[in-house]
Design a protein around this motif. Structure first.
Motif, PDB file in Angstrom:
ATOM      1  N   ALA A 140     119.491 -19.514 -32.406  1.00 52.47           N
ATOM      2  CA  ALA A 140     119.199 -18.105 -32.659  1.00 52.47           C
ATOM      3  C   ALA A 140     119.429 -17.230 -31.444  1.00 52.47           C
ATOM      4  CB  ALA A 140     117.750 -17.959 -33.134  1.00 52.47           C
ATOM      5  N   ARG A 162     115.446 -16.476 -41.219  1.00 50.22           N
ATOM      6  CA  ARG A 162     114.564 -16.957 -40.161  1.00 50.22           C
ATOM      7  C   ARG A 162     114.286 -18.457 -40.245  1.00 50.22           C
ATOM      8  NH1 ARG A 162     110.103 -14.553 -38.956  1.00 50.22           N
ATOM      9  NH2 ARG A 162     110.299 -12.588 -40.097  1.00 50.22           N
ATOM     10  N   ALA A 166     116.940 -21.568 -35.292  1.00 48.60           N
ATOM     11  CA  ALA A 166     115.912 -21.864 -34.294  1.00 48.60           C
ATOM     12  C   ALA A 166     116.445 -21.449 -32.937  1.00 48.60           C
ATOM     13  CB  ALA A 166     115.565 -23.352 -34.292  1.00 48.60           C
ATOM     14  N   ALA A 167     115.554 -20.957 -32.091  1.00 44.91           N
ATOM     15  CA  ALA A 167     115.944 -20.533 -30.756  1.00 44.91           C
ATOM     16  C   ALA A 167     115.829 -21.696 -29.780  1.00 44.91           C
ATOM     17  CB  ALA A 167     115.078 -19.367 -30.294  1.00 44.91           C
ATOM     18  N   ASP A 172     111.002 -18.268 -31.198  1.00 44.03           N
ATOM     19  CA  ASP A 172     111.787 -17.812 -32.346  1.00 44.03           C
ATOM     20  C   ASP A 172     111.468 -16.374 -32.731  1.00 44.03           C
ATOM     21  OD1 ASP A 172     112.859 -20.329 -32.424  1.00 44.03           O
ATOM     22  OD2 ASP A 172     111.755 -20.990 -34.192  1.00 44.03           O
TER      23      ASP A 172
END
Length: 206
Positions: A140, A162, A166-167, A172
């Motif tokens: 992300a 969302r 995923a970051a 996130d």
């Protein structure tokens, strides 16, 4: 962006083994590996949902071979001890949990984050009359954000699923909040196709 560009496309970013499964992904991702598994499964379901609703699916993949890397990229990897990922022809570079169907476009990034740096990506979207991009995939705060940022600047409307991303370096919710504020991105979930497979409401008004 032309007023005629009113179609939606699901943009699947880097849903590949080295980012989603196996020891390379587990060693890199700082959170629970199960989170990556869930994100990948949700993204694969989003692909199936898009197909069922007649929404175009566009795949973007990454190849990180040193031959593709610029000098700064190679320097960073040397300093940080990072090994290249998604080597061409390797298991790590293969799609994870989903694969393009005949007729679906695949664009390959050669050691770049932003899909718009890939030859033909932007012209393909505009040529197809696509003005609304829905993002799924990883990560992300890296490749999804880089591509969404350019998309916004080029006039595309942005939606982010969302639960399909995923970051890597930031929480996130912070990343999604940033994209909402800076790019005007809508943020929703893969199980709400009535929301994301259609244009944002402000584009549907006469």
């Amino acid at each position: 962006m032309s007023a005629a560009a009113q179609r939606t496309a699901l943009i699947v970013i880097d849903l590949q083994n080295d980012f989603c499964a196996g020891p390379v992904a587990a060693a890199r991702y700082p959170g629970d590996p199960q989170r990556l598994a869930t994100v990948a499964a949700n993204a694969a379901q989003a692909v199936r949902t898009a197909r069922a609703h007649g929404t175009e699916v566009v795949f973007v993949r990454f190849l990180g071979d040193p031959v593709h890397q610029g000098a700064a990229w190679r320097h960073r990897d040397a300093v940080l001890g990072k090994r290249p990922k998604c080597l061409e022809g390797s298991w790590g570079a293969e799609f994870h949990g989903v694969a393009p169907e005949p007729g679906e476009e695949v664009f390959t990034k050669h050691a770049t984050f932003d899909a718009f740096l890939t030859e033909g990506f932007g012209p393909y979207l505009t040529g197809r009359g696509i003005g609304h991009l829905v993002f799924a995939g990883v990560f992300a705060d890296v490749c999804v954000d880089s591509t969404a940022r350019t998309a916004f600047q080029k006039g595309f409307h942005v939606t982010v699923l969302r639960d399909c991303t995923a970051a890597l370096h930031h929480p996130d919710e912070d990343v999604l909040r940033f994209m909402g504020r800076v790019y005007g991105a809508r943020v929703t979930t893969h199980d709400r196709p009535a929301v994301w497979t259609r244009l944002p409401e402000y584009l549907e008004r006469p």
